[in-house]
Enzyme design. Structure first.
Site, mmCIF file in Angstrom:
data_model
loop_
_atom_site.group_PDB
_atom_site.id
_atom_site.type_symbol
_atom_site.label_atom_id
_atom_site.label_comp_id
_atom_site.label_asym_id
_atom_site.label_seq_id
_atom_site.Cartn_x
_atom_site.Cartn_y
_atom_site.Cartn_z
ATOM 1 N N GLU A 1 0.827 -1.216 0.000
ATOM 2 C CA GLU A 1 0.000 0.000 0.000
ATOM 3 C C GLU A 1 0.858 1.261 0.000
ATOM 4 O O GLU A 1 0.460 2.287 -0.551
ATOM 5 C CB GLU A 1 -0.953 0.005 1.202
ATOM 6 N N PHE B 1 -11.611 -7.839 13.337
ATOM 7 C CA PHE B 1 -10.491 -8.251 12.491
ATOM 8 C C PHE B 1 -10.134 -7.122 11.522
ATOM 9 O O PHE B 1 -10.995 -6.582 10.836
ATOM 10 C CB PHE B 1 -10.861 -9.525 11.718
ATOM 11 N N GLN B 2 -8.871 -6.771 11.467
ATOM 12 C CA GLN B 2 -8.338 -5.702 10.616
ATOM 13 C C GLN B 2 -9.007 -4.355 10.896
ATOM 14 O O GLN B 2 -9.170 -3.535 9.998
ATOM 15 C CB GLN B 2 -8.424 -6.065 9.130
ATOM 16 N N LYS C 1 -17.660 -1.011 5.338
ATOM 17 C CA LYS C 1 -18.065 -1.966 4.298
ATOM 18 C C LYS C 1 -19.579 -1.965 4.072
ATOM 19 O O LYS C 1 -20.043 -2.105 2.938
ATOM 20 C CB LYS C 1 -17.595 -3.366 4.707
ATOM 21 N N MET D 1 24.344 9.220 3.468
ATOM 22 C CA MET D 1 24.159 10.519 4.123
ATOM 23 C C MET D 1 24.338 10.389 5.633
ATOM 24 O O MET D 1 24.940 11.258 6.268
ATOM 25 C CB MET D 1 22.774 11.084 3.788
#
Lengths: 566, 83
Positions: free
Chosen positions: A63, A125-126, A175, A476
């Site tokens: 993502e 969940f999630q 959802k 760096m």
């Protein structure tokens, strides 16, 4: 007659649909031809709606890659980028790129699926509180709580992402709302006008410009974001005022402008920093006195009066109190301030300063000298090209040694400094400008941070060129350890890097490895002329550092010149 | 230094978090706060303490989409006195 037509149009767009289908329709209505994302449980209805193909979807392999591709798409095109992710880990993986878009003012709309409304707050969940997470890394965010709000919220998200000072906007959609039946109705679109400048402020600014003997224009990324590059160039042409740019401002002023001194700040050009330190008037255009620009703030441009122009009023006086502050559309303000300036001795001084501090590309030895290579790349790139950088030494060398025709051609994570930005941003840029030559310039540290997006290049058949500078170090950080931490090189050795060319070949990306200066010319030509993607792996010496440098906490006139590089 | 702010914000569940997050992040400590709902809006009266100039906070709060009005009370008093 017109009204009837509008009503008919409105009626034809009113029909029964699902929330998820409405999401796709809103995307299409905003001219979004492509979105970047990754599916998962809580966003499956929207992916089902995408299956019909009204808006094309690019599957990235993480993502974060999707969100950075949206950032690259937006920055290379000026349009709003869109990314999608599912709830929980999908949404948290977007966060870094949203923060990047916030700090660099990039218009992005992120749409996340959320667990069904009835499960929110149950540790489902999630499930994670995405609205809560979004507060500090977006310009604004929404969680849709009723299907009636869905379309107006999405329209508002697009409006907010692009208006005024652009930025990322997140819309979290449970959802159950994605599957709810609804009527698709296009909302009335508000038109947000940019604020106008007060006449008295313009008069004061003109008076300061007329009085100034040594004025400098300090130009930031806001000019490009405001589509004010042409007005700015006309302003500089008419006033013949010397100028410097920030990292995000690069490409705004043409490189062949005699009075343009390049980038200022920590790794800026010495001439740029010295000129700003000496000026008596600083005209700040779409810039924000970032600490990497100013060095020690109290000693930045110490003798200068300040005119600060920015569309975001909260930037005015945030770090440096301006004498005149104007929060308005740069396209309106710049022409209003234009005029002749009586500053020829200062222009002569600037020209002398510029001549005195030119880059020296005459580097002895057989090894590839990265600044010289990047200068060659800059000269070889076709007119329509985009360079997307990662973060680190190579990023500063790109900023110092490459020339850009416009800000949209140089994508660099300036504000957040996000390693892993380059490859997915290049992918987004290639979609935004399919005919452009897109080069991701990366380092061996940064490249591994979103290396999974090589799979996206393969999957979509993208001709992205990858120039990988490998010094087997987190260069760096190593440079700072050498300079400021007594050479204690803590966790910056990457000599166990993988074989990058072998890895590229696993994604059907051909490549070549070089290590000698004499190979550079031909290898760059091969990279640019090979159809499709290509990786040019360049082994560089880990002794090369980025010069010059303003040490942390020092004034910009205390720049360190090149020290003990090999 | 103490400053008093009055805000009119949209009545949304997350609006307090937004205002307080910006307040904390920009370097201001809330010492007192009152809120009440009024129609579509929520009214907030906040007292904050900081070394920084209050405009650094009020400018950032004004920018929030859900903040419809942000008034620094001392400024308001001065403005009324000038009338």
């Amino acid at each position: 007659m017109t009204e009837t037509k509008q009503e008919q149009e409105q009626d034809s767009q009113t029909k029964q649909t699902r929330g998820a289908d409405a999401v796709v329709k809103v995307l299409a209505a905003h001219g979004v031809d492509r979105v970047f994302g990754y599916p998962g449980g809580a966003i499956m209805p929207i992916y089902d709606a995408l299956y019909d193909g009204e808006v094309e979807h690019v599957l990235t392999r993480h993502e974060q890659g999707a969100a950075f591709a949206a950032v690259g798409y937006a920055r290379a095109s000026g349009k709003t980028g869109v990314c999608l992710a599912t709830s929980g880990p999908g949404a948290t993986n977007l966060i870094t790129a949203l923060a990047d878009a916030l700090l660099d003012s990039v218009p992005v709309v992120a749409i996340t699926g959320q667990v069904p409304s009835s499960l929110i707050g149950t540790d489902a969940f999630q499930e994670i509180d995405v609205l809560g997470l979004s507060l500090s890394c977006t310009k604004h965010s929404f969680m849709v709580t009723s299907v009636d709000e869905l379309i107006p919220t999405l329209y508002q998200a697009f409006e907010l992402a692009a208006e005024g000072r652009p930025g990322p906007v997140l819309v979290d959609i449970p959802k159950d709302i994605q599957v709810a039946a609804m009527e698709y109705r296009r909302p009335l679109q508000p038109v947000t006008a940019l604020p106008a400048a007060a006449q008295t402020d313009l008069d004061k600014a003109r008076a300061l410009l007329a009085e100034a003997k040594c004025p400098m224009a300090y130009i930031g990324g806001g000019v490009g974001m405001a589509s004010a590059v042409e007005p700015l160039r006309r302003f500089l042409n008419q006033t013949k005022m010397p100028s410097v740019c920030t990292l995000k401002g690069l490409g705004t002023v043409p490189g062949d402008d005699d009075l343009y001194l390049g980038m200022l700040g920590m790794h800026g050009l010495k001439a740029a920093n010295l000129a700003v330190q000496e000026c008596d008037l600083l005209l700040v255009v779409g810039a924000r006195f970032d600490d990497r620009v100013t060095g020690k703030l109290a000693t930045f441009a110490p003798n200068a009066k300040v005119i600060h122009l920015d569309v975001d009023a909260a930037e005015l006086g945030k770090l440096r109190q301006p004498d005149v502050a104007i929060a308005a559309d740069l396209c309106e303000v710049l022409p209003a301030l234009s005029g002749d300036l009586d500053i020829q001795p200062w222009r002569d001084q600037i020209s002398a300063l510029k001549a005195e501090h030119r880059w020296d590309y005459d580097h002895p030895g057989e090894l590839v000298y990265a600044p010289a290579m990047l200068k060659s790349l800059s000269e070889k790139l076709p007119k329509d090209s985009v360079v997307a950088c990662d973060v680190g030494q190579h990023q500063m060398w790109v900023a110092q040694h490459m020339q850009f025709r416009r800000p949209e051609d140089h994508l660099s994570s300036a504000g957040l400094g996000t390693m892993g930005f380059g490859l997915p941003a290049a992918i987004g840029a290639q979609f935004a400008r399919p005919n452009a030559t897109v080069v991701a310039v990366s380092g061996d540290g940064s490249f591994m941070m979103n290396v999974q997006e090589l799979a996206t290049i393969k999957r979509m058949g993208l001709p992205v060129k990858i120039l990988l500078l490998n010094n087997q170090k987190l260069g760096m950080v190593k440079q700072w350890q050498q300079l400021f931490f007594d050479g204690r090189l803590s966790e910056t050795d990457l000599s166990d890097n993988p074989d990058f060319l072998l890895m590229a070949s696993a994604f059907n990306i051909p490549g070549r490895s070089i290590s000698k200066a004499e190979e550079v010319n031909e290898a760059l030509d091969e990279m640019l002329s090979t159809p499709g993607p290509f990786m040019l792996h360049v082994a560089i010496d880990d002794g090369f550092n980025v010069w010059p440098l303003v040490p942390p906490g020092a004034a910009n006139n205390e720049m360190l010149d090149k020290m003990e590089d090999k | 230094m103490m400053h008093s702010l009055e805000l009119e914000v949209s009545r949304r569940p997350e609006v307090l978090e937004r205002v307080l997050r910006v307040t904390r992040h920009r370097g201001f400590r809330v010492t007192n706060m009152q809120m009440r709902e009024q129609g579509e809006n929520t009214l907030l009266a906040i007292t904050v303490e900081a070394e920084r100039a209050i405009e650094l906070l009020s400018n950032q709060l004004t920018k929030l989409v859900d903040v419809n009005l942000c008034v620094v009370k001392a400024q308001e008093a001065a403005r009324q006195a000038a009338r």
